[in-house]
Scaffold this active site. Structure first.
Site, PDB file in Angstrom:
ATOM      1  N   ASP A 134       0.810  -1.225   0.000  1.00 36.61           N
ATOM      2  CA  ASP A 134       0.000   0.000   0.000  1.00 36.61           C
ATOM      3  C   ASP A 134       0.836   1.265   0.000  1.00 36.61           C
ATOM      4  OD1 ASP A 134      -2.751  -0.356  -0.067  1.00 36.61           O
ATOM      5  OD2 ASP A 134      -2.875  -0.880   2.060  1.00 36.61           O
TER       6      ASP A 134
ATOM      7  N   GLU B 242     -13.838  -2.845  -2.514  1.00 38.40           N
ATOM      8  CA  GLU B 242     -14.187  -3.133  -1.112  1.00 38.40           C
ATOM      9  C   GLU B 242     -15.600  -2.687  -0.784  1.00 38.40           C
ATOM     10  OE1 GLU B 242     -11.212  -1.970   1.725  1.00 38.40           O
ATOM     11  OE2 GLU B 242     -12.541  -2.336   3.446  1.00 38.40           O
TER      12      GLU B 242
END
Ligand code: KIV
Length: 269
Positions: free
Chosen positions: A88, A185
């Site tokens: 990330d 998500e």
């Protein structure tokens, strides 16, 4: 070179074979995941919450991400089946395309194969900038924890047709800009299916229904060690099993067979 590559994942999508992604933050668990056959590991900024004990991912720094990426990379270095490592870019590390390229390069030098960026269609220029410089990007859409406050908290995204259309369009724009993976998500199943069907690149889901090309879970969640309220998509794979390796294998098997996510882990249409 990792044994599992972006080409491996493209081929899996083309052949309709699902694959698993799990978060990892240290060498030992990463090695167990690799030996258990997990195809992709995500060094997620969720480490801010599950490793550092913070209330959100926002305080996670580039130095934190580099440290944990290097730990994971060392853990899988000698594994026969080396997973693809996605790391990330933390909050504010991709404010400009140039910042993103400088920070992404640091993650790649620490051992990442792909960098993940949270955001929507506005990231297209950044994705193109990184892609042009040989840095593969995973674009994270839907519920993006770094901007959860803007989204009204940790809640289902893309609920009405206008919001769903925006996510479908953002996914198309980011893939067109060069994103090699999409991560979706917390959206309704129908939106997960629509994005996956339209995308040429593999789509990894978390709370995005059963139709995505892959599923990811935060390791601490799927080992049942996260305290507090659990998201609907979380399944405890250690419950009733004797080891972490067995839990990892069961997750990967259920993702590949389509047994996970079951309807109780999904948000419906
Ligand atoms: O940081 C992370 O672990 C993530 C997953 C929730 C997908 O982004």
């Amino acid at each position: 070179m990792p044994q599992f590559t972006l080409s491996t994942l493209d081929k899996a999508k083309a052949e309709g074979r699902r694959f698993a992604m799990l978060t990892a933050y240290d060498a030992s668990f990463a090695q167990v995941a690799a030996v258990s056959g997990i195809e992709t590991l995500l060094i997620g900024d969720s480490l801010g919450m599950v490793v550092q004990g913070r209330g959100s991912t926002l305080p996670v720094t580039m130095d934190d991400m580099i440290y944990h990426t290097a730990c994971v990379a060392r853990g899988v270095e000698t594994c026969e089946q080396r997973p693809l490592l996605v790391a990330d870019l933390p909050f504010a590390a991709a404010n400009t395309p140039v910042d993103a390229a400088v920070n992404a390069a640091r993650l790649m030098q620490a051992g990442a194969n792909v960098v993940k960026i949270e955001g929507g269609g506005w990231l297209a220029e950044t994705v193109r900038h990184l892609t042009d410089r040989g840095i593969p990007v995973c674009a994270h859409l839907g519920l993006t924890p770094q901007t959860a406050d803007m989204l009204g908290g940790f809640r289902l995204q893309g609920r009405d047709e206008a919001a769903a259309r925006r996510i479908r369009e953002d996914a198309a724009v980011l893939a067109e800009a060069g994103a090699r993976l999409l991560l979706l998500e917390c959206v309704p199943d129908s939106l997960g299916a629509a994005v996956t069907q339209a995308a040429r690149v593999p789509v990894v889901g978390i709370g995005a229904g059963p139709a995505t090309d892959a599923q990811v879970l935060v390791m601490h969640d799927m080992l049942g060690v996260t305290s507090g309220r659990k998201a609907r998509f979380v399944k405890d794979y250690l419950a009733g099993r004797g080891s972490v390796a067995e839990a990892f294998r069961a997750f990967a098997d259920e993702v590949r067979s389509g047994a996970y996510p079951a309807p109780e882990h999904c948000y419906g249409n």
